[in-house]
Design a protein around this motif. Structure first.
Motif, short mmCIF file in Angstrom:
data_model
loop_
_atom_site.label_atom_id
_atom_site.label_comp_id
_atom_site.label_asym_id
_atom_site.label_seq_id
_atom_site.Cartn_x
_atom_site.Cartn_y
_atom_site.Cartn_z
N TRP A 20 0.86 -1.18 0.00
CA TRP A 20 0.00 0.00 0.00
C TRP A 20 0.90 1.23 0.00
O TRP A 20 1.90 1.28 0.70
N GLY A 21 0.56 2.22 -0.78
CA GLY A 21 1.34 3.45 -0.83
C GLY A 21 2.41 3.47 -1.91
O GLY A 21 3.07 4.48 -2.10
N MET A 22 2.59 2.35 -2.63
CA MET A 22 3.55 2.34 -3.74
C MET A 22 3.05 3.24 -4.87
O MET A 22 1.85 3.40 -5.06
N GLU A 23 3.98 3.78 -5.62
CA GLU A 23 3.60 4.59 -6.77
C GLU A 23 3.21 3.70 -7.94
O GLU A 23 3.74 2.60 -8.11
N ARG A 24 2.29 4.21 -8.73
CA ARG A 24 1.73 3.47 -9.85
C ARG A 24 2.81 2.94 -10.80
O ARG A 24 2.81 1.76 -11.16
N HIS A 25 3.74 3.79 -11.19
CA HIS A 25 4.77 3.35 -12.14
C HIS A 25 5.67 2.27 -11.54
O HIS A 25 6.14 1.38 -12.24
N ASP A 26 5.89 2.32 -10.22
CA ASP A 26 6.71 1.29 -9.57
C ASP A 26 6.00 -0.07 -9.58
O ASP A 26 6.63 -1.11 -9.78
N LEU A 27 4.68 -0.05 -9.34
CA LEU A 27 3.91 -1.30 -9.39
C LEU A 27 3.92 -1.88 -10.79
O LEU A 27 4.09 -3.09 -10.97
N ARG A 28 3.70 -1.03 -11.77
CA ARG A 28 3.71 -1.51 -13.16
C ARG A 28 5.05 -2.15 -13.51
O ARG A 28 5.10 -3.21 -14.13
N ASN A 29 6.13 -1.50 -13.12
CA ASN A 29 7.47 -2.05 -13.39
C ASN A 29 7.68 -3.37 -12.65
O ASN A 29 8.27 -4.30 -13.19
N ALA A 30 7.21 -3.45 -11.41
CA ALA A 30 7.38 -4.66 -10.63
C ALA A 30 6.60 -5.83 -11.23
O ALA A 30 7.10 -6.96 -11.28
N LEU A 31 5.38 -5.58 -11.69
CA LEU A 31 4.55 -6.65 -12.24
C LEU A 31 4.98 -7.04 -13.65
O LEU A 31 4.90 -8.20 -14.03
N ASN A 32 5.41 -6.05 -14.44
CA ASN A 32 5.91 -6.30 -15.79
C ASN A 32 4.96 -7.20 -16.61
O ASN A 32 5.38 -8.20 -17.18
N GLU A 33 3.68 -6.84 -16.63
CA GLU A 33 2.65 -7.58 -17.35
C GLU A 33 1.75 -6.59 -18.06
O GLU A 33 1.60 -5.44 -17.62
N PRO A 34 1.08 -7.01 -19.13
CA PRO A 34 0.14 -6.11 -19.82
C PRO A 34 -1.04 -5.75 -18.91
O PRO A 34 -1.48 -6.57 -18.10
#
Length: 126
Positions: A20-34
Motif C-alpha cells: 500500500w502506498g507504492m507509486e503506480r509506475h513502480d507497481l507496473r514495473n514490478a509486475l511487468n505484465e500487460p
C-alpha cells in the motif's frame, strides 16, 4: 498462485509484495505484465459538491501470467496504490482464512465469522 491480503502491508502475489502506498509506475514495473489503464474524472457539474475531487485511477490485469487470475489495482488521485480488487482466481488468503472462490459463498461467510471477521454485503445480488 498464492494471493495473500496483508491489511497493514499490501497484497502478496506469488511471493511478490505490492505495498500500500507504492507509486503506480513502480507497481507496473514490478509486475511487468500487460494491463488496461483506466483514468476517469467524472464531471458532476456542481450537483454533488462533495464529489468534486472524485477521480478513478485503475490498472486492470487479466489472466495474470497466464494463470487465470484477474485483478484491478486502484490508486488515489496522486497515483498511490490504495486498493486491490480480485475479479477472478481460485483463492485469497486473508489472515489465517483461505477464501476459496470455488466454494459456496455462504460457506465462506461462515468460515470468516468463525475467525472473528464480520463480512458485509456491499452490493445487492440475485
Amino acid at each position: 498462485m498464492e494471493i495473500v491480503h496483508k491489511p497493514t502491508v499490501g497484497i502478496e502475489l506469488d511471493g511478490q509484495m505490492l505495498t500500500w502506498g507504492m507509486e503506480r509506475h513502480d507497481l507496473r514495473n514490478a509486475l511487468n505484465e500487460p494491463f488496461k489503464e483506466i483514468n476517469l474524472v467524472p464531471e458532476i457539474g456542481g450537483y454533488l459538491p462533495y464529489l468534486d475531487d472524485l477521480v478513478v485511477r485503475k490498472d486492470v490485469y487479466r489472466n495474470y501470467r497466464d494463470r487465470g487470475i484477474s485483478f484491478t489495482l486502484i490508486y488515489d488521485k496522486d497515483d498511490i496504490f490504495s486498493e486491490f480488487e480480485l475479479q477472478e482466481g481460485e483463492a485469497l488468503l486473508v489472515g489465517d482464512v483461505k477464501i476459496d472462490f470455488r466454494k459456496n459463498v455462504f460457506y465462506l461467510v461462515t468460515e470468516l465469522e468463525k475467525k472473528g471477521y464480520h463480512p458485509v454485503e456491499l452490493e445487492g445480488s440475485d
